[in-house]
Design an enzyme around this catalytic site. Structure first.
Site, PDB file in Angstrom:
ATOM      1  N   GLY A  60       8.970 -11.208  -2.792  1.00  0.00           N
ATOM      2  CA  GLY A  60       8.957 -10.518  -1.506  1.00  0.00           C
ATOM      3  C   GLY A  60       7.675 -10.597  -0.732  1.00  0.00           C
ATOM      4  CB  SER A 111       5.159 -14.081   4.389  1.00  0.00           C
ATOM      5  OG  SER A 111       4.001 -13.280   4.516  1.00  0.00           O
ATOM      6  CB  CYS A 135     -20.684   9.628   1.246  1.00  0.00           C
ATOM      7  SG  CYS A 135     -19.163  10.610   1.159  1.00  0.00           S
ATOM      8  CG  HIS A 175      -4.035  -6.023   0.243  1.00  0.00           C
ATOM      9  ND1 HIS A 175      -2.976  -6.803   0.655  1.00  0.00           N
ATOM     10  CD2 HIS A 175      -4.998  -6.896  -0.138  1.00  0.00           C
ATOM     11  CE1 HIS A 175      -3.298  -8.086   0.539  1.00  0.00           C
ATOM     12  NE2 HIS A 175      -4.517  -8.165   0.054  1.00  0.00           N
ATOM     13  CB  ALA A 227      13.316  -7.918  -4.374  1.00  0.00           C
ATOM     14  CG  ASN A 240      10.850 -14.516   0.338  1.00  0.00           C
ATOM     15  OD1 ASN A 240      11.637 -14.377   1.268  1.00  0.00           O
ATOM     16  ND2 ASN A 240       9.577 -14.200   0.429  1.00  0.00           N
ATOM     17  CB  VAL A 282      -0.933  -0.008   1.249  1.00  0.00           C
ATOM     18  CG1 VAL A 282      -1.898  -1.180   1.184  1.00  0.00           C
ATOM     19  CG2 VAL A 282      -0.126  -0.056   2.548  1.00  0.00           C
ATOM     20  CB  CYS A 312     -21.263  13.150   4.142  1.00  0.00           C
ATOM     21  SG  CYS A 312     -20.149  11.894   4.769  1.00  0.00           S
TER      22      CYS A 312
HETATM   23  C1  BV8 Z   1     -10.832 -11.402   3.293  1.00  0.00           C
HETATM   24  C2  BV8 Z   1      -3.361  -3.684   3.796  1.00  0.00           C
HETATM   25  C3  BV8 Z   1     -13.103 -12.027   3.334  1.00  0.00           C
HETATM   26  C4  BV8 Z   1      -3.510  -3.018   5.114  1.00  0.00           C
HETATM   27  C5  BV8 Z   1      -3.239  -6.086   4.245  1.00  0.00           C
HETATM   28  C6  BV8 Z   1      -8.407 -16.987   9.723  1.00  0.00           C
HETATM   29  C7  BV8 Z   1      -8.899 -16.050  10.610  1.00  0.00           C
HETATM   30  C8  BV8 Z   1      -9.235 -14.755  10.185  1.00  0.00           C
HETATM   31  C9  BV8 Z   1      -9.102 -14.390   8.841  1.00  0.00           C
HETATM   32  C10 BV8 Z   1      -8.604 -15.331   7.975  1.00  0.00           C
HETATM   33  C11 BV8 Z   1      -8.264 -16.618   8.407  1.00  0.00           C
HETATM   34  N1  BV8 Z   1      -7.803 -17.304   7.337  1.00  0.00           N
HETATM   35  C12 BV8 Z   1      -7.846 -16.511   6.246  1.00  0.00           C
HETATM   36  C13 BV8 Z   1      -8.355 -15.319   6.616  1.00  0.00           C
HETATM   37  C14 BV8 Z   1      -8.558 -14.187   5.721  1.00  0.00           C
HETATM   38  C15 BV8 Z   1      -7.443 -13.173   5.892  1.00  0.00           C
HETATM   39  C16 BV8 Z   1      -6.069 -13.827   5.896  1.00  0.00           C
HETATM   40  O1  BV8 Z   1      -5.602 -14.270   4.872  1.00  0.00           O
HETATM   41  N2  BV8 Z   1      -5.462 -13.871   7.086  1.00  0.00           N
HETATM   42  C17 BV8 Z   1      -4.151 -14.478   7.208  1.00  0.00           C
HETATM   43  C18 BV8 Z   1      -3.364 -13.733   8.304  1.00  0.00           C
HETATM   44  C19 BV8 Z   1      -4.329 -15.941   7.533  1.00  0.00           C
HETATM   45  N3  BV8 Z   1      -7.570 -12.326   4.730  1.00  0.00           N
HETATM   46  C20 BV8 Z   1      -8.363 -11.249   4.796  1.00  0.00           C
HETATM   47  O2  BV8 Z   1      -8.912 -10.876   5.817  1.00  0.00           O
HETATM   48  C21 BV8 Z   1      -8.611 -10.550   3.481  1.00  0.00           C
HETATM   49  N4  BV8 Z   1     -10.012 -10.363   3.310  1.00  0.00           N
HETATM   50  O3  BV8 Z   1     -10.489 -12.542   3.296  1.00  0.00           O
HETATM   51  O4  BV8 Z   1     -12.132 -10.993   3.296  1.00  0.00           O
HETATM   52  C22 BV8 Z   1     -14.336 -11.387   2.849  1.00  0.00           C
HETATM   53  C23 BV8 Z   1     -14.822 -11.755   1.601  1.00  0.00           C
HETATM   54  C24 BV8 Z   1     -15.999 -11.186   1.160  1.00  0.00           C
HETATM   55  C25 BV8 Z   1     -16.658 -10.217   1.921  1.00  0.00           C
HETATM   56  C26 BV8 Z   1     -16.126  -9.815   3.158  1.00  0.00           C
HETATM   57  C27 BV8 Z   1     -14.949 -10.404   3.632  1.00  0.00           C
HETATM   58  C28 BV8 Z   1      -7.963  -9.169   3.492  1.00  0.00           C
HETATM   59  C29 BV8 Z   1      -6.476  -9.314   3.560  1.00  0.00           C
HETATM   60  C30 BV8 Z   1      -5.816  -7.941   3.343  1.00  0.00           C
HETATM   61  C31 BV8 Z   1      -5.283  -7.428   4.643  1.00  0.00           C
HETATM   62  N5  BV8 Z   1      -4.542  -6.163   4.379  1.00  0.00           N
HETATM   63  N6  BV8 Z   1      -2.602  -4.940   3.948  1.00  0.00           N
HETATM   64  C32 BV8 Z   1      -2.237  -2.347   5.544  1.00  0.00           C
HETATM   65  O5  BV8 Z   1      -1.204  -2.492   4.862  1.00  0.00           O
HETATM   66  O6  BV8 Z   1      -2.267  -1.671   6.574  1.00  0.00           O
HETATM   67  S1  BV8 Z   1      -2.343  -7.512   4.424  1.00  0.00           S
HETATM   68  C33 BV8 Z   1      -0.667  -7.182   4.511  1.00  0.00           C
HETATM   69  O7  BV8 Z   1      -0.019  -8.342   5.043  1.00  0.00           O
HETATM   70  C34 BV8 Z   1       0.000  -7.033   3.181  1.00  0.00           C
HETATM   71  O8  BV8 Z   1      -0.785  -6.273   2.308  1.00  0.00           O
HETATM   72  C35 BV8 Z   1       0.214  -8.437   2.710  1.00  0.00           C
HETATM   73  O9  BV8 Z   1      -0.870  -8.890   1.969  1.00  0.00           O
HETATM   74  C36 BV8 Z   1       0.227  -9.232   3.974  1.00  0.00           C
HETATM   75  C37 BV8 Z   1       1.524  -9.971   4.181  1.00  0.00           C
HETATM   76  O10 BV8 Z   1       2.510  -9.071   3.974  1.00  0.00           O
HETATM   77  P1  BV8 Z   1       3.729  -9.413   2.971  1.00  0.00           P
HETATM   78  O11 BV8 Z   1       3.649  -8.436   1.875  1.00  0.00           O
HETATM   79  O12 BV8 Z   1       3.809 -10.848   2.607  1.00  0.00           O
HETATM   80  O13 BV8 Z   1       4.871  -9.062   3.923  1.00  0.00           O
HETATM   81  P2  BV8 Z   1       5.378  -9.939   5.103  1.00  0.00           P
HETATM   82  O14 BV8 Z   1       5.949  -8.988   6.077  1.00  0.00           O
HETATM   83  O15 BV8 Z   1       4.345 -10.925   5.554  1.00  0.00           O
HETATM   84  O16 BV8 Z   1       6.541 -10.783   4.425  1.00  0.00           O
HETATM   85  C38 BV8 Z   1       7.639 -10.083   3.860  1.00  0.00           C
HETATM   86  C39 BV8 Z   1       8.318 -11.074   2.956  1.00  0.00           C
HETATM   87  O17 BV8 Z   1       9.378 -10.423   2.297  1.00  0.00           O
HETATM   88  C40 BV8 Z   1       8.925 -12.241   3.720  1.00  0.00           C
HETATM   89  O18 BV8 Z   1       8.656 -13.443   3.013  1.00  0.00           O
HETATM   90  C41 BV8 Z   1      10.432 -11.932   3.689  1.00  0.00           C
HETATM   91  O19 BV8 Z   1      11.215 -13.122   3.630  1.00  0.00           O
HETATM   92  C42 BV8 Z   1      10.536 -11.207   2.384  1.00  0.00           C
HETATM   93  N7  BV8 Z   1      11.653 -10.268   2.286  1.00  0.00           N
HETATM   94  C43 BV8 Z   1      12.242  -9.543   3.273  1.00  0.00           C
HETATM   95  N8  BV8 Z   1      13.225  -8.764   2.733  1.00  0.00           N
HETATM   96  C44 BV8 Z   1      13.213  -8.994   1.389  1.00  0.00           C
HETATM   97  C45 BV8 Z   1      12.218  -9.943   1.101  1.00  0.00           C
HETATM   98  N9  BV8 Z   1      11.957 -10.376  -0.149  1.00  0.00           N
HETATM   99  C46 BV8 Z   1      12.717  -9.864  -1.143  1.00  0.00           C
HETATM  100  N10 BV8 Z   1      13.688  -8.944  -0.952  1.00  0.00           N
HETATM  101  C47 BV8 Z   1      13.971  -8.496   0.294  1.00  0.00           C
HETATM  102  N11 BV8 Z   1      14.936  -7.581   0.473  1.00  0.00           N
HETATM  103 ZN    ZN Z   2     -18.588  11.351   3.175  1.00  0.00          ZN
END
Ligand code: BV8
Ligand code: ZN
Length: 252
Positions: free
Chosen positions: A193, A195, A136, A125, A237, A219, A109, A156
């Site tokens: 990049g 998880s 609204c 996202h 990356a 990764n 984001v 609003c």
């Molecule tokens: C939905 C925006 C349904 C906000 C983000 C069980 C319980 C509760 C919920 C769930 C569940 N099981 C599944 C769910 C659904 C849930 C989910 O998947 N939960 C997970 C935790 C299990 N998903 C949702 O809730 C989604 N919505 O399902 O809605 C629905 C459907 C219809 C109608 C109504 C509802 C919404 C998910 C979106 C959440 N928002 N971000 C903000 O940013 O503030 S998520 C956020 O974390 C990121 O956007 C990204 O998607 C996610 C993980 O982040 P990563 O980008 O992977 O980063 P991370 O830190 O994890 O990893 C970094 C990686 O980089 C590592 O692998 C590391 O090794 C690597 N790295 C490090 N350095 C480098 C590198 N790689 C390359 N080069 C480097 N130098």
């Molecule tokens: Zn409004």
């Protein structure tokens, strides 16, 4: 002369990339790590160290304490505004100029792909750079940030919220439909990049692989997708992508 990290790219992957008509690249926070933007897994620093992102990036957290959530997003936006796109972002801009049809899908984001010059970016996202009215739905590119008043809609007067997708919220329909269609029609799917645990984004690489695309993962660590990938490129990356581009399209 900085020692070039020894990055070795399997020749078959270079050939696939060069020959691919339609490429999808999906990125996560790791692609911005070298810009100094903490990933979700990095322990939160400073005053945010006591909170987990999963706790703050939810409608419940915003309902309970909108000031806390806005302060977190303001802190992240300030950090991102001071950050610069890194070599990984620039390599993806270059890739876009060579590939017949490239779709860049990001979970990030931070807006850094767009700032680097990537033209077609699907933001699954949402974006820190926008707010939207929880009443609204009106969007805002800028809004007054003061310690006293919470940001309010100019139309609003209802509360504005960051225009990002929180846990438990549906992704923007157009974004996920475009991303899924691109995954279903691509020859090569490159995951960089992330998880790879947050759904539905994490399902896109499997859609691609199941329809016969070549799947490659970049990764420093293994991820669920690297287990099933045709190619796993262990490394940062910013080190791997420039070498991949250089080998696929050596400057004439
Ligand atoms: C939905 C925006 C349904 C906000 C983000 C069980 C319980 C509760 C919920 C769930 C569940 N099981 C599944 C769910 C659904 C849930 C989910 O998947 N939960 C997970 C935790 C299990 N998903 C949702 O809730 C989604 N919505 O399902 O809605 C629905 C459907 C219809 C109608 C109504 C509802 C919404 C998910 C979106 C959440 N928002 N971000 C903000 O940013 O503030 S998520 C956020 O974390 C990121 O956007 C990204 O998607 C996610 C993980 O982040 P990563 O980008 O992977 O980063 P991370 O830190 O994890 O990893 C970094 C990686 O980089 C590592 O692998 C590391 O090794 C690597 N790295 C490090 N350095 C480098 C590198 N790689 C390359 N080069 C480097 N130098
Ligand atoms: Zn409004």
């Amino acid at each position: 002369m900085a020692l070039e990290k020894q990055v070795s790219i399997p020749a078959p992957l270079v050939n696939w990339l060069r020959a691919a008509e339609r490429v999808v690249v999906m990125t996560g926070a790791g692609v911005s790590a070298e810009s100094g933007v903490p990933t979700f897994r990095d322990a939160q620093t400073g005053l945010w160290s006591r909170y987990r992102p999963e706790e703050l990036a939810t409608p419940e957290a915003f309902g309970r304490d909108p000031r806390l959530v806005w302060d977190w997003y303001r802190w992240r936006r300030d950090l991102v505004q001071k950050a610069e796109p890194n070599a990984a972002h620039h390599a993806l801009v270059q890739m876009e100029t060579h590939v017949h049809q490239m779709t860049l899908v990001t979970q990030n984001v931070d807006g850094l792909h767009r700032r680097a010059g990537s033209r077609s970016v699907i933001e699954l996202h949402g974006s820190l750079e926008r707010a939207r009215c929880q009443g609204c739905g009106q969007r805002a590119q800028e809004w007054p940030e003061t310690d006293e008043e919470l940001p309010r809609c100019s139309l609003c007067g209802d509360l504005l919220r960051p225009d990002v997708v929180w846990f438990g919220e549906a992704l923007p329909r157009a974004a996920i439909e475009q991303a899924a269609a691109a995954a279903l029609g691509c020859d090569l799917f490159l995951v960089v990049g992330t998880s790879g645990v947050v759904e539905p984004a994490a399902l896109l690489p499997y859609l691609a692989k199941d329809q016969g695309a070549v799947l490659a993962v970049v990764n420093p660590e293994e991820t669920p997708q690297s287990e099933v990938a045709d190619f796993f490129l262990p490394g940062r990356a910013g080190d791997v992508l420039p070498v991949l581009i250089q080998q696929a399209w050596p400057q004439a």
